[in-house]
Design a protein around this motif. Sequence first.
Motif, PDB file in Angstrom:
ATOM      1  N   GLN A 192      34.479  30.530  71.812  1.00  0.00           N
ATOM      2  CA  GLN A 192      35.663  29.946  72.458  1.00  0.00           C
ATOM      3  C   GLN A 192      36.958  30.629  72.020  1.00  0.00           C
ATOM      4  O   GLN A 192      38.026  30.355  72.566  1.00  0.00           O
ATOM      5  CB  GLN A 192      35.755  28.449  72.114  1.00  0.00           C
ATOM      6  CG  GLN A 192      34.576  27.621  72.604  1.00  0.00           C
ATOM      7  CD  GLN A 192      34.693  27.277  74.084  1.00  0.00           C
ATOM      8  OE1 GLN A 192      35.507  27.851  74.824  1.00  0.00           O
ATOM      9  NE2 GLN A 192      33.860  26.354  74.528  1.00  0.00           N
ATOM     10  N   LYS A 200      26.535  26.739  76.483  1.00  0.00           N
ATOM     11  CA  LYS A 200      27.957  26.611  76.779  1.00  0.00           C
ATOM     12  C   LYS A 200      28.720  26.079  75.562  1.00  0.00           C
ATOM     13  O   LYS A 200      29.802  26.542  75.233  1.00  0.00           O
ATOM     14  CB  LYS A 200      28.133  25.667  77.973  1.00  0.00           C
ATOM     15  CG  LYS A 200      29.539  25.567  78.513  1.00  0.00           C
ATOM     16  CD  LYS A 200      29.543  24.706  79.776  1.00  0.00           C
ATOM     17  CE  LYS A 200      30.958  24.355  80.190  1.00  0.00           C
ATOM     18  NZ  LYS A 200      30.981  23.444  81.337  1.00  0.00           N
ATOM     19  N   ARG A 201      28.109  25.120  74.889  1.00  0.00           N
ATOM     20  CA  ARG A 201      28.753  24.492  73.725  1.00  0.00           C
ATOM     21  C   ARG A 201      28.739  25.418  72.505  1.00  0.00           C
ATOM     22  O   ARG A 201      29.747  25.612  71.825  1.00  0.00           O
ATOM     23  CB  ARG A 201      28.021  23.194  73.384  1.00  0.00           C
ATOM     24  CG  ARG A 201      28.547  22.447  72.169  1.00  0.00           C
ATOM     25  CD  ARG A 201      27.641  21.276  71.819  1.00  0.00           C
ATOM     26  NE  ARG A 201      26.331  21.752  71.362  1.00  0.00           N
ATOM     27  CZ  ARG A 201      25.167  21.424  71.905  1.00  0.00           C
ATOM     28  NH1 ARG A 201      25.121  20.622  72.936  1.00  0.00           N
ATOM     29  NH2 ARG A 201      24.031  21.918  71.419  1.00  0.00           N
ATOM     30  N   ASP A 202      27.569  26.010  72.218  1.00  0.00           N
ATOM     31  CA  ASP A 202      27.378  26.752  70.962  1.00  0.00           C
ATOM     32  C   ASP A 202      27.629  28.254  71.095  1.00  0.00           C
ATOM     33  O   ASP A 202      27.914  28.924  70.107  1.00  0.00           O
ATOM     34  CB  ASP A 202      25.937  26.562  70.464  1.00  0.00           C
ATOM     35  CG  ASP A 202      25.630  25.113  70.125  1.00  0.00           C
ATOM     36  OD1 ASP A 202      26.580  24.377  69.765  1.00  0.00           O
ATOM     37  OD2 ASP A 202      24.449  24.729  70.209  1.00  0.00           O
ATOM     38  N   GLY A 238      30.252  27.881  68.505  1.00  0.00           N
ATOM     39  CA  GLY A 238      31.598  27.568  68.983  1.00  0.00           C
ATOM     40  C   GLY A 238      32.588  28.722  68.865  1.00  0.00           C
ATOM     41  O   GLY A 238      33.679  28.674  69.444  1.00  0.00           O
ATOM     42  N   GLU A 280      23.587  23.916  78.806  1.00  0.00           N
ATOM     43  CA  GLU A 280      24.695  23.154  78.233  1.00  0.00           C
ATOM     44  C   GLU A 280      24.841  23.439  76.734  1.00  0.00           C
ATOM     45  O   GLU A 280      25.954  23.512  76.215  1.00  0.00           O
ATOM     46  CB  GLU A 280      24.498  21.652  78.504  1.00  0.00           C
ATOM     47  CG  GLU A 280      24.865  21.296  79.942  1.00  0.00           C
ATOM     48  CD  GLU A 280      24.530  19.858  80.321  1.00  0.00           C
ATOM     49  OE1 GLU A 280      23.700  19.234  79.626  1.00  0.00           O
ATOM     50  OE2 GLU A 280      25.076  19.386  81.333  1.00  0.00           O
TER      51      GLU A 280
END
Lengths: 315, 315
Positions: A191, A47-49, A188, A44
């Motif tokens: 993304q 996925k976020r960072d 991030g 997780e």
Amino acid sequence: MAPITDAYESRAARDAAIIMRRDPIVYTDLTGHIGPGASLEQLEGYKRDGFMLLEGFFPEREVTALLEEVERMASDPAISGREEAICEPGSDTVRSVFKVHEINRVLSRLSRDRRLVNIAKQIVGSDVYVHQSRANLKPGLFGKEFYWHSDFETWHVEDGMPDMRAVSCSILLTDNTVSNGPLMIMPGSHQYFISCIGETPDNHYKASLRKQEYGVPDADSLRFLADQGGIRSMVAPAGSVVFFDCNAMHGSNSNISPYPRSNVFFVYNSIDNTLNRPKYGLNPRPEFIATRDEFITIKPIDPDYLRDVSKSISD
Amino acid sequence: MAPITDAYESRAARDAAIIMRRDPIVYTDLTGHIGPGASLEQLEGYKRDGFMLLEGFFPEREVTALLEEVERMASDPAISGREEAICEPGSDTVRSVFKVHEINRVLSRLSRDRRLVNIAKQIVGSDVYVHQSRANLKPGLFGKEFYWHSDFETWHVEDGMPDMRAVSCSILLTDNTVSNGPLMIMPGSHQYFISCIGETPDNHYKASLRKQEYGVPDADSLRFLADQGGIRSMVAPAGSVVFFDCNAMHGSNSNISPYPRSNVFFVYNSIDNTLNRPKYGLNPRPEFIATRDEFITIKPIDPDYLRDVSKSISD
């Protein structure tokens, strides 16, 4: 022929652009069974960072064996003469060796190490092969900076990698400190795809892109990415491992400290994401930089190949 | 004429050398009354390490005022045309402004700020004057590295500064982070003078030394210094102040982060350590780089000049 539409077009226009990522980041369903490898929390975080830093992943004994092996390889005349070896300008000193997952026995095993491969498989959600591998020996005092870039931008344009479904794995063989130019990642940033300023249409089919001039993100986009998530330096002891997304914006400052930085670097790509043709009619890069025809689905092995240091190096 | 013997000879021989420091570090007797300024503990740390980092020295309101003043000055056409202003190559963008203790009203007051001057006087054990001053605006993304050097080596050879009895004071106007190429200092390095490889005797009297080639410490000495005391990065928020010894080995890596680094830099020299002639028959450097004839003993002032920001900038 290139597809008519390209979600991640780059180097095609006079203006830079920020494009939202369309692909998953972790391809394994995190609400179900995640299998062996990283923990749910770690995945997780990834996925976020866009990265996960695993401190002390390899025990000291194994790191020592790996570093010795890399140094031995770099000083081997049979290696330094190969095309896979990149030397310091005007010198025989080897700075990087490519394709180590094939040309070196210990590092080949390392690339298949179950502890690493399981995590790569969790991330890309399939079997994997090595798209690129490298051992780096960044010298102290005069270690050059490496400007911000997304690997995927290069792999997409120059190698024809279709989707963001690859993960880089850097195994730190020396301590990475605040002062020796550690890897920096913008959390991030994975993304966002930064479409870089490119050639005019007339020049699209030029055969040679010079890296210094193409695939360089613009200042406004970098500022945007840093403002949204900051910058994280991978300060960690030898033996730590960083997994980072193929589209994470990363780079490193120079290293004027007297201490070198060495690492081994594997790019695990999904076997469902093998290469198409490069964009813009570019010639494919050499196989040792981007595995195109000779990819082999990895069968993970147990980590006992590093159990006996002297044996693993001499056998 | 240069004196017959020079304890800190440099650029005179084909070999580098490590020479033990002969001068005191803190000239005030730390067993007696130390006067106003830094604490005994801070001065003892400075004596041991060769620097002291004082976090949050200036309150945020004052730092904001100072940064605005530096940015205003850098964009003032009347300043960018002066010889004291150093511009980016091929641009009007000002990177550094020298002699700010004279040409800028606010920074002149800053150079006399009692809070700073008291500490400088404790260290050099006498009244002080400004040997050199500078406002630096190090850009983000393309901030270049600054290789290791001892300021004293340059000041001794090129400016004829007799003894190690000067202290540099850097006032951080922006956050210095792990990733934006902060000042790095080797603790304990001030105890050793690194005599640099120099010209052959025939060339001693050449009038122009090029910094890129002379006064550069050798790799072995740097390794020695780093091994004995490590490397400390001055990671600290805006408003922090670093005092460091004139012979402390320091430098900075590049800054590819999108964030600039700005600071104001004063060198306080003892009035008992004014300049002799440069070595090797060199011509003296300009007065704005090394105060030789126009030095003024500082009379410390109270810090209320920064109390009212708008007033201090507009008056």
